[in-house]
Each structure stands twice: as C-alpha cells, then as structure tokens.
Design an enzyme around this catalytic site. Structure first.
Site, PDB file in Angstrom:
ATOM      1  N   SER A  58       0.856  -1.185   0.000  1.00 14.02           N
ATOM      2  CA  SER A  58       0.000   0.000   0.000  1.00 14.02           C
ATOM      3  C   SER A  58       0.889   1.230   0.000  1.00 14.02           C
ATOM      4  O   SER A  58       2.044   1.174   0.451  1.00 14.02           O
ATOM      5  CB  SER A  58      -0.884   0.011   1.252  1.00 14.02           C
ATOM      6  OG  SER A  58      -1.532   1.261   1.429  1.00 14.02           O
ATOM      7  N   TYR A 109      -2.482  -1.565  10.215  1.00 15.81           N
ATOM      8  CA  TYR A 109      -2.598  -1.788   8.772  1.00 15.81           C
ATOM      9  C   TYR A 109      -1.362  -1.237   8.071  1.00 15.81           C
ATOM     10  O   TYR A 109      -0.738  -1.929   7.241  1.00 15.81           O
ATOM     11  CB  TYR A 109      -3.850  -1.108   8.225  1.00 15.81           C
ATOM     12  CG  TYR A 109      -3.988  -1.226   6.723  1.00 15.81           C
ATOM     13  CD1 TYR A 109      -4.600  -2.338   6.146  1.00 15.81           C
ATOM     14  CD2 TYR A 109      -3.498  -0.233   5.874  1.00 15.81           C
ATOM     15  CE1 TYR A 109      -4.714  -2.458   4.765  1.00 15.81           C
ATOM     16  CE2 TYR A 109      -3.603  -0.344   4.495  1.00 15.81           C
ATOM     17  CZ  TYR A 109      -4.221  -1.449   3.949  1.00 15.81           C
ATOM     18  OH  TYR A 109      -4.325  -1.566   2.581  1.00 15.81           O
TER      19      TYR A 109
END
Length: 250
Positions: A138, A151
């Site tokens: 990400s 995350y």
C-alpha cells in the site's frame, strides 16, 4: 509477467481491487481462480462471470491455506501466478489497550496470511520455468495513516518481505512483484467507495494492467496516484503528508 495466457490464483478476489483484477485478467484470456471466505459471494461471482473458478478460503486459518493450496495445485497443474490480495483495514485508538485484538486480526490476515500463502506455493512454482508471485502492499507502507497504525505497519512489512524474497528466489524462475495501491474507491473502509480522495477503481485497474503490459519485468507497480506516498520521505514532505492523511480518516 505477461497479462494473458496465465493460470492465476487470487485469494481476496471477491471484492474491490481483487475482484477487479480477476475480471480484467479473465477477460484478457487468463484462467482465474478466485478465493474468499464468503461462499455466497463466490457463488455469485461464478454465476455472473462464467469461466471464473472459485474456492472457499480463510487466509487467517493456516489449515485452510494448506488444504486449499494443495487442492488448487492438484486441479490446476498449469497454475503459474499467485496474487495475494486478501487484507483487512481497520481503525485503531491506541489510547487504551483495547486496540490490540484488532491489531492481531490485521496482522494475522495481512501479514501472516500473505506469508503463509507464499509459503504454500514457492516449491510448486520453483519447479516451473516461469511463475509469478504478486504481493499487495500500500502507499501507506511508506507514508502511514495515523488512524490505521497496524494496517500501515503490516503493509510496510509486506514491502520488506517482498524485497527480501525477490533476492532469495532469484535462483528460480519466480518473478516477485509488489503492487502498492493508493486509496482506491472500494469498500475497504467505510465511505471510501464514494470518497473524492480515493482513485476510481476502473482507472486504477487500467493503469495497473498498462504498467504490466509496458514492462513485463516490473518489480513494483506504482500508479501515478501512489507515487507521492511512495516517495514522500525522499521528497522531504512525509510529515506533511501524514498530517493530510490524518485529516481524511479519524
């Protein structure tokens, strides 16, 4: 990695980016096997998109990964691509220890799930002349979001893991690719599918496929929207970008 003629296994391919890639690659002439936890969603995908194969898989369960990997390898001997899409993103408030259970869930799915999937396929792929493992990190691996610390940390770990295994697997025919998305209009987080700060899904998918087409040897897939996050430290504006991200999700 070529964009046609593959047999691809996509855990986490029942929604969002995973499903979008599955449909794009299927339309391009690949055999696609989609995996996910929700049987009803898998049945819906198989019904609406004839030719796409589905299998039930829980990436948070090591036994499920082992069993499904063995089944898929037995049924699809020409399997040559793994795209480890499965992931969860949840906000956490670290002022008390209540966030730890959420953090454990995120680590189990995003990091251990990816590692276990790769572990279940490396020997199978190493026996082939060519194969591809694609991990999914990400932009938040490089510029973390304050509201989603675990995350962001798992995606940073996926990035580091990917770089390391690429070197280890250099003596095989396995190509290791990292896909690092920006925020994309999916249901990953509440409200994200309609958010103007997220990239339209179709635009993202088109750019990803065009990057692979332009350079089949690509190591890191970076659409233009993610480059400010990917290079914020080099560009010297990481703190400012983290402050901006903190204003998006509370």
């Amino acid at each position: 990695m070529k964009t046609t003629g593959n047999t691809m296994f996509i855990p986490g391919g029942t929604s969002g980016i995973g499903l979008g890639l599955a449909l794009r690659f299927h339309a391009a002439g690949n055999t696609v096997i989609v995996a996910g936890r929700r049987r009803e969603k898998l049945e819906e995908i198989a019904s609406e998109h004839p030719g796409i194969h589905t299998v039930e898989l829980d990436v948070s369960d090591p036994g499920s990964i082992t069993a499904v990997a063995a089944d898929v390898q037995a049924r699809f001997g020409d399997l040559d691509v793994l795209i480890a899409m499965a992931g969860v993103m949840k906000t956490e408030d670290v002022h008390t220890g209540d966030f730890v259970d959420t953090a454990a869930e995120v680590v189990t799915t995003n990091l251990l799930g990816s590692i276990r999937l790769i572990g279940a396929f490396t020997e199978f792929f190493a026996a082939k002349s060519e194969a591809t493992i694609m991990t999914v990190s990400s932009g938040l691996a490089f510029t973390p979001m304050a509201a989603t610390p675990t995350y962001s940390a798992t995606k940073a770990a996926v990035h580091a893991f990917t770089d390391a295994i690429r070197i280890q697997l250099a003596d095989t025919g396995i190509q290791v690719i990292e896909l690092a998305p920006p925020a994309v209009q999916t249901d990953l987080m509440p409200g994200q599918a309609e958010a103007d700060w997220a990239m339209p899904l179709d635009d993202f998918l088109t750019e990803v496929v065009s990057i692979i087409d332009a350079d089949p040897t690509v190591r890191e897939i970076l659409v233009e929207n993610v480059k400010p996050l990917r290079h914020s430290e080099t560009n010297g504006n990481r703190d400012a970008m983290m402050a901006q991200l903190a204003g998006q999700v509370h």
